[in-house]
Scaffold this motif. Structure first.
Motif, short mmCIF file in Angstrom:
data_model
loop_
_atom_site.label_atom_id
_atom_site.label_comp_id
_atom_site.label_asym_id
_atom_site.label_seq_id
_atom_site.Cartn_x
_atom_site.Cartn_y
_atom_site.Cartn_z
N GLY A 128 14.74 28.54 30.26
CA GLY A 128 14.75 29.76 29.47
C GLY A 128 15.66 30.81 30.07
N ALA A 129 15.65 30.91 31.41
CA ALA A 129 16.53 31.87 32.09
C ALA A 129 17.99 31.51 31.87
N SER A 130 18.29 30.21 31.90
CA SER A 130 19.67 29.75 31.70
C SER A 130 20.16 30.07 30.29
N VAL A 131 19.32 29.80 29.31
CA VAL A 131 19.70 30.07 27.91
C VAL A 131 19.86 31.56 27.68
N LEU A 132 18.91 32.35 28.18
CA LEU A 132 18.97 33.80 27.96
C LEU A 132 20.14 34.43 28.72
N TYR A 133 20.43 33.91 29.91
CA TYR A 133 21.57 34.46 30.64
C TYR A 133 22.87 34.16 29.90
N GLY A 134 22.90 33.00 29.24
CA GLY A 134 24.06 32.67 28.41
C GLY A 134 24.27 33.71 27.33
N LEU A 135 23.16 34.15 26.71
CA LEU A 135 23.25 35.19 25.69
C LEU A 135 23.64 36.52 26.33
N TYR A 136 23.15 36.78 27.53
CA TYR A 136 23.41 38.06 28.22
C TYR A 136 24.89 38.27 28.48
N TYR A 137 25.56 37.28 29.08
CA TYR A 137 26.94 37.52 29.46
C TYR A 137 27.93 37.30 28.31
N THR A 138 27.46 36.70 27.21
CA THR A 138 28.35 36.46 26.07
C THR A 138 28.94 37.75 25.49
N PRO A 139 28.14 38.74 25.09
CA PRO A 139 28.73 39.97 24.58
C PRO A 139 29.46 40.78 25.66
N ALA A 198 11.38 27.32 19.77
CA ALA A 198 11.95 28.22 18.77
C ALA A 198 12.71 29.37 19.42
N ALA A 199 12.15 29.92 20.49
CA ALA A 199 12.79 31.04 21.18
C ALA A 199 14.12 30.62 21.79
N ASN A 200 14.13 29.47 22.44
CA ASN A 200 15.36 28.98 23.07
C ASN A 200 16.42 28.62 22.04
N VAL A 201 16.00 28.01 20.93
CA VAL A 201 16.94 27.65 19.88
C VAL A 201 17.55 28.91 19.26
N ALA A 202 16.70 29.92 19.00
CA ALA A 202 17.17 31.17 18.40
C ALA A 202 18.21 31.85 19.28
N VAL A 203 17.91 31.92 20.58
CA VAL A 203 18.84 32.54 21.52
C VAL A 203 20.14 31.73 21.60
N GLY A 204 20.01 30.41 21.61
CA GLY A 204 21.18 29.55 21.66
C GLY A 204 22.05 29.68 20.42
N VAL A 205 21.43 29.78 19.25
CA VAL A 205 22.18 29.90 18.00
C VAL A 205 22.99 31.19 17.98
N VAL A 206 22.39 32.28 18.44
CA VAL A 206 23.08 33.58 18.43
C VAL A 206 24.34 33.52 19.30
N GLN A 207 24.20 32.99 20.51
CA GLN A 207 25.38 32.93 21.38
C GLN A 207 26.40 31.92 20.88
N ASN A 208 25.95 30.84 20.24
CA ASN A 208 26.89 29.88 19.67
C ASN A 208 27.71 30.50 18.54
N ILE A 209 27.07 31.31 17.73
CA ILE A 209 27.77 32.00 16.65
C ILE A 209 28.80 32.98 17.23
N LEU A 210 28.39 33.72 18.26
CA LEU A 210 29.29 34.68 18.87
C LEU A 210 30.51 34.00 19.48
N TRP A 211 30.27 32.88 20.20
CA TRP A 211 31.40 32.18 20.83
C TRP A 211 32.31 31.52 19.79
N SER A 212 31.73 31.04 18.71
CA SER A 212 32.55 30.44 17.64
C SER A 212 33.44 31.50 17.00
N TRP A 213 32.87 32.67 16.74
CA TRP A 213 33.65 33.78 16.19
C TRP A 213 34.75 34.20 17.15
N PHE A 214 34.40 34.31 18.43
CA PHE A 214 35.38 34.68 19.45
C PHE A 214 36.49 33.65 19.54
#
Length: 243
Positions: free
Chosen positions: A91-102, A150-166
């Motif tokens: 969970g920390a790994s997935v959330l940290y991925g979301l943290y540094y993405t933006p 569900a929490a991990n998937v939701a966090v992962g989806v958000v960062q995946n969308i951001l990186w795809s857009w980037f």
């Protein structure tokens, strides 16, 4: 006629090797651990210490190694404590991925304009609070597998969308293949995750869908660090031209 292999409490029976409960998952977790260690060495060697994003990338390596270390421990011996440590580290790994993405995409690490510093502090507080709330719920309220997934998937989806857009924006700007790597890596990871849906009995008592998912993340991890290095070097070169 042999009886079919069945699950017990949602788990398949595995052939143990030297007491290891899930040998392939342990081996592939080790490969992911080594991929992060190698990538972190690249970051330290190829990106100057003064580059502001470097510290976020190095910490990404530490979080990744911790996550896969606890994965190895859990798949070696499935106890209540090892399971919790594995889930909390993942969970920390997935959330940290979301943290540094933006932080990277919107360059919240930069001092100008001043509002970026405020946004960075606020974003840090939000992510830290989310992780504390997540762990607190699982520990103090209920150990809920469905919620955790569900929490991990939701966090992962958000960062995946951001990186795809980037990835699209970066490629349009630079017109170079490596700029599109984030989108390709995201696609690879999504395909690897889909292996979990197969959930077949372990082949020869060793290789199951979950271990294949672990194997499928090794390549993208190596590729991702290569992108971070390329992206940082491009950024540094651009700053030198402006100067």
């Amino acid at each position: 006629m042999l009886d079919p292999v069945v699950q017990y409490h949602g788990k398949w029976p595995f052939l143990r090797i030297l007491g290891v409960q899930e040998p392939c998952s342990v081996l592939f977790s080790l490969l992911n651990f080594l991929a992060h260690r190698r990538g972190m060495s690249q970051i330290k060697e190829l990106i100057p210490a003064k580059y502001p994003l470097r510290k976020y990338y190095v910490f990404f390596g530490y979080v990744g190694m911790a996550s896969w270390l606890f994965s190895m421990i859990f798949h070696t011996r499935d106890f209540n404590a090892t399971e919790k440590l594995d889930y909390f580290a993942a969970g920390a790994s997935v959330l940290y991925g979301l943290y540094y993405t933006p932080i990277r995409i919107f360059r919240l690490d930069q001092r100008k304009p001043p509002v970026k510093a405020t946004l960075l502090r606020l974003w840090t507080l939000i992510c830290a609070s989310m992780y504390v709330a997540h762990i607190s719920y699982l520990t103090l309220w209920r150990w809920d597998y469905t919620y955790n997934m569900a929490a991990n998937v939701a966090v992962g989806v958000v960062q995946n969308i951001l990186w795809s857009w980037f990835s699209v924006k970066r490629y349009q700007k630079l017109k170079t293949p490596w700029a599109a790597w984030p989108g390709m890596i995201v696609a690879w990871i999504v395909l690897a995750m889909s292996l979990e849906l197969l959930d077949f009995a372990p082949v020869r008592g060793l290789l199951d869908a979950h271990s294949l998912w672990h194997l499928g993340t090794v390549g993208p991890t190596i590729w991702w660090y290569n992108f971070l290095v390329r992206d940082a070097q491009q950024d540094i070169a651009g700053e030198r031209l402006k100067a």
